[in-house]
Design a protein around this motif. Structure first.
Motif, PDB file in Angstrom:
ATOM      1  N   GLY A 291     -25.931 -73.753 -15.953  1.00 25.81           N
ATOM      2  CA  GLY A 291     -25.809 -73.707 -14.504  1.00 25.81           C
ATOM      3  C   GLY A 291     -24.370 -73.569 -14.051  1.00 25.81           C
ATOM      4  O   GLY A 291     -23.478 -73.261 -14.839  1.00 25.81           O
TER       5      GLY A 291
ATOM      6  N   THR B 251     -27.944 -77.182 -11.816  1.00 23.65           N
ATOM      7  CA  THR B 251     -28.875 -76.419 -12.642  1.00 23.65           C
ATOM      8  C   THR B 251     -30.147 -76.123 -11.855  1.00 23.65           C
ATOM      9  O   THR B 251     -30.315 -76.570 -10.725  1.00 23.65           O
ATOM     10  CB  THR B 251     -29.244 -77.211 -13.910  1.00 23.65           C
ATOM     11  OG1 THR B 251     -30.027 -78.350 -13.522  1.00 23.65           O
ATOM     12  CG2 THR B 251     -28.025 -77.666 -14.670  1.00 23.65           C
TER      13      THR B 251
ATOM     14  N   TYR C 225     -19.962 -70.398 -14.252  1.00 23.63           N
ATOM     15  CA  TYR C 225     -21.263 -70.730 -14.812  1.00 23.63           C
ATOM     16  C   TYR C 225     -21.119 -70.977 -16.307  1.00 23.63           C
ATOM     17  O   TYR C 225     -20.189 -70.499 -16.939  1.00 23.63           O
ATOM     18  CB  TYR C 225     -22.252 -69.586 -14.576  1.00 23.63           C
ATOM     19  CG  TYR C 225     -22.535 -69.343 -13.113  1.00 23.63           C
ATOM     20  CD1 TYR C 225     -23.501 -70.074 -12.442  1.00 23.63           C
ATOM     21  CD2 TYR C 225     -21.824 -68.385 -12.401  1.00 23.63           C
ATOM     22  CE1 TYR C 225     -23.759 -69.863 -11.093  1.00 23.63           C
ATOM     23  CE2 TYR C 225     -22.072 -68.166 -11.055  1.00 23.63           C
ATOM     24  CZ  TYR C 225     -23.042 -68.899 -10.411  1.00 23.63           C
ATOM     25  OH  TYR C 225     -23.283 -68.696  -9.087  1.00 23.63           O
TER      26      TYR C 225
END
Length: 132
Positions: free
Chosen positions: A125, A108, A88
Motif C-alpha cells: 500500500g 492498504t 507505494y
C-alpha cells in the motif's frame, strides 16, 4: 483555511506539541486521522485520544506520552507519501524504520496499519509516515 495535506498537518501538530512537551494536542477529526491515532496508541507512542464533538467535524484530542524526566517517547515523525509524490510499497519491499525500532504507517486495501502487520497480512500500500 483549506489544508491540502491533512495527514502532514496532523503529524506536524503532534511533532510540535511533543517538542514543546505539551500534555495534549487538538487536531481536526477525520476517519484517517482516527486510524493513525489508533496506531499511535497501540504501538505505545501516545497515551490515548478522545473524540470531542463540536457540532462540525469534531476534534481529536491526543494525550502525549513521556518517559520519566519528561523524556520524549516520539523521537521523530516524518511524512513519506505526499500529495505531489506518492510512495507505494509491496509487502515484500515494506520499509523497516531504524531497523525495527520505529514503525511505518501504511494505507492498504484492508485499512490503515503498521508495516509489520501489512507484511504479516501479505498486503502492500501507500506508505503514509514513519514514527520512531
Amino acid at each position: 483555511m483549506q489544508i491540502t495535506d491533512a495527514i502532514a498537518d496532523m503529524l506536524t501538530r503532534v511533532r510540535n506539541a511533543n517538542t514543546a512537551k505539551h500534555e495534549t494536542v487538538d487536531i481536526p477529526a477525520s476517519k484517517i486521522k482516527k486510524a493513525i491515532a489508533d496506531i499511535l496508541v497501540e504501538e505505545g507512542y501516545v497515551k490515548s485520544y478522545q473524540i470531542i464533538e463540536d457540532g462540525k467535524q469534531g476534534v481529536i484530542r491526543i494525550t502525549l506520552k513521556y518517559a520519566p524526566g519528561k523524556q520524549r517517547i516520539i523521537q521523530g515523525i516524518r511524512r513519506v507519501s505526499k500529495p505531489g509524490l506518492r510512495k507505494y510499497s509491496t509487502c515484500e519491499d515494506m520499509p523497516s524504520v531504524l531497523r525495527g525500532l520505529g514503525i511505518a504507517i501504511v494505507s492498504t486495501s484492508k485499512g490503515i496499519m503498521t508495516g509489520k502487520r501489512a507484511k504479516k497480512e501479505n498486503v502492500g500500500g501507500e506508505i503514509l509516515a514513519f514514527v520512531w
